[in-house]
Scaffold this active site. Structure first.
Site, PDB file in Angstrom:
ATOM      1  N   CYS A   1       0.845  -1.197   0.000  1.00  0.00           N
ATOM      2  CA  CYS A   1       0.000   0.000   0.000  1.00  0.00           C
ATOM      3  C   CYS A   1       0.884   1.251   0.000  1.00  0.00           C
ATOM      4  O   CYS A   1       1.993   1.247   0.538  1.00  0.00           O
ATOM      5  CB  CYS A   1      -0.906  -0.003   1.228  1.00  0.00           C
ATOM      6  SG  CYS A   1      -2.081   1.382   1.247  1.00  0.00           S
TER       7      CYS A   1
ATOM      8  N   ASP B   1       0.396   3.789   1.711  1.00  0.00           N
ATOM      9  CA  ASP B   1       0.331   4.384   3.058  1.00  0.00           C
ATOM     10  C   ASP B   1       1.742   4.676   3.604  1.00  0.00           C
ATOM     11  O   ASP B   1       2.609   3.798   3.611  1.00  0.00           O
ATOM     12  CB  ASP B   1      -0.403   3.397   3.990  1.00  0.00           C
ATOM     13  CG  ASP B   1      -0.803   4.042   5.311  1.00  0.00           C
ATOM     14  OD1 ASP B   1       0.077   4.626   5.972  1.00  0.00           O
ATOM     15  OD2 ASP B   1      -1.982   3.944   5.683  1.00  0.00           O
TER      16      ASP B   1
ATOM     17  N   ARG C   1       2.798   4.863   6.431  1.00  0.00           N
ATOM     18  CA  ARG C   1       3.170   4.090   7.629  1.00  0.00           C
ATOM     19  C   ARG C   1       3.653   2.689   7.293  1.00  0.00           C
ATOM     20  O   ARG C   1       3.977   1.896   8.177  1.00  0.00           O
ATOM     21  CB  ARG C   1       1.973   4.022   8.581  1.00  0.00           C
ATOM     22  CG  ARG C   1       1.516   5.376   9.083  1.00  0.00           C
ATOM     23  CD  ARG C   1       0.149   5.303   9.713  1.00  0.00           C
ATOM     24  NE  ARG C   1      -0.879   4.946   8.741  1.00  0.00           N
ATOM     25  CZ  ARG C   1      -2.181   4.802   9.018  1.00  0.00           C
ATOM     26  NH1 ARG C   1      -2.591   4.984  10.263  1.00  0.00           N
ATOM     27  NH2 ARG C   1      -3.038   4.487   8.075  1.00  0.00           N
TER      28      ARG C   1
ATOM     29  N   HIS D   1      -2.208  -4.105   4.980  1.00  0.00           N
ATOM     30  CA  HIS D   1      -2.034  -3.706   6.384  1.00  0.00           C
ATOM     31  C   HIS D   1      -3.388  -3.433   7.011  1.00  0.00           C
ATOM     32  O   HIS D   1      -4.324  -2.985   6.345  1.00  0.00           O
ATOM     33  CB  HIS D   1      -1.124  -2.479   6.487  1.00  0.00           C
ATOM     34  CG  HIS D   1      -1.689  -1.222   5.893  1.00  0.00           C
ATOM     35  ND1 HIS D   1      -2.177  -0.189   6.660  1.00  0.00           N
ATOM     36  CD2 HIS D   1      -1.871  -0.827   4.613  1.00  0.00           C
ATOM     37  CE1 HIS D   1      -2.615   0.782   5.875  1.00  0.00           C
ATOM     38  NE2 HIS D   1      -2.432   0.419   4.624  1.00  0.00           N
TER      39      HIS D   1
ATOM     40  N   CYS E   1      -6.084   0.045   6.931  1.00  0.00           N
ATOM     41  CA  CYS E   1      -5.852   0.631   5.599  1.00  0.00           C
ATOM     42  C   CYS E   1      -6.982   1.620   5.247  1.00  0.00           C
ATOM     43  O   CYS E   1      -8.159   1.242   5.201  1.00  0.00           O
ATOM     44  CB  CYS E   1      -5.786  -0.475   4.553  1.00  0.00           C
ATOM     45  SG  CYS E   1      -5.475   0.147   2.883  1.00  0.00           S
TER      46      CYS E   1
HETATM   47 CO    CO Z   1      -3.438   1.154   2.999  1.00  0.00          CO
END
Ligand code: CO
Length: 211
Positions: free
Chosen positions: A42, A44, A46, A98, A101
């Site tokens: 992803c 993301d 993080r 994750h 998400c």
């Molecule tokens: Co995500």
């Protein structure tokens, strides 16, 4: 004009620290890359691929998009898979989702986010495919499970690409893995749905038509 000076300073410090430890690191790496793994994860912030598995530059080939999707007609993702499998000859493809998400969460709501809602239609499809299993769950459990089911579906999508099919037919050793990362504690979990052949794909995803 802002020049993001801080980032350039951090970059210099990072490159110097690596060179101090291994003066040849960048010159050797500039000649070729030879990663064993393709990571599909992803976007993301993080979930930074190399850092999570503590791999150095050169060790991980990476593709990231919102909600770590492998869409059958996404030329960007498909090109990455082709290059990884056919040119770099990676041994493992890892689809890593994750928990928490934002893309998966947004797919569970009525879309009000613009363009990205169209992308997330693919996740809504996964909710529909798994409606029976998700039906009885509370909101949090449903969110977590959909994050996992999405990974499992994307693993199958990777397996069905003609590149992976051709590699298996040619006898290549190529394993496709489904992992999920917990942003609350930094720990990865193997979803135990690795697939290494069409036989396993059929066993685990019986609904796929095999040709
Ligand atoms: Co995500």
């Amino acid at each position: 004009m802002k020049t993001l000076k801080l980032l350039f300073e951090k970059n210099l410090a990072w490159a110097s620290a690596i060179k101090d430890k291994d003066p040849e690191f960048f010159s050797l790496l500039s000649k070729q890359q030879n990663p064993e793994y393709l990571w599909i994860g992803c976007s993301d912030s993080r979930v930074p691929a190399n850092q999570i598995v503590d791999l150095a530059p050169g060790e991980l080939f990476v593709h990231r998009n919102i909600a770590n999707l492998v869409v059958h007609t996404d030329l960007n993702c498909l090109s990455v898979i082709q290059y990884a499998v056919e040119a770099l000859k990676v041994k493992h493809i890892i689809v890593c989702g994750h928990y928490g998400c934002g893309g998966i969460k947004a797919s569970m709501d009525k879309g009000v986010n613009g363009l990205v809602d169209n992308w997330l239609r693919h996740v809504k499809d996964i909710s529909r495919f798994n409606a029976e299993e998700l039906k009885g769950l509370g909101q949090k459990q449903k969110f977590d499970r959909l994050c996992e089911l999405n990974v499992i579906e994307q693993v199958a999508n990777v397996c069905k690409t003609d590149m992976v099919q051709r590699a298996w037919e040619a006898g290549a050793e190529l394993d496709v893995h489904g992992w999920i990362y917990n942003i609350e504690n930094g720990i990865l979990k193997d979803l135990d749905n690795s697939i290494t052949s069409n036989g396993q794909l059929e066993e685990k995803h019986g609904m796929y038509e095999l040709t």
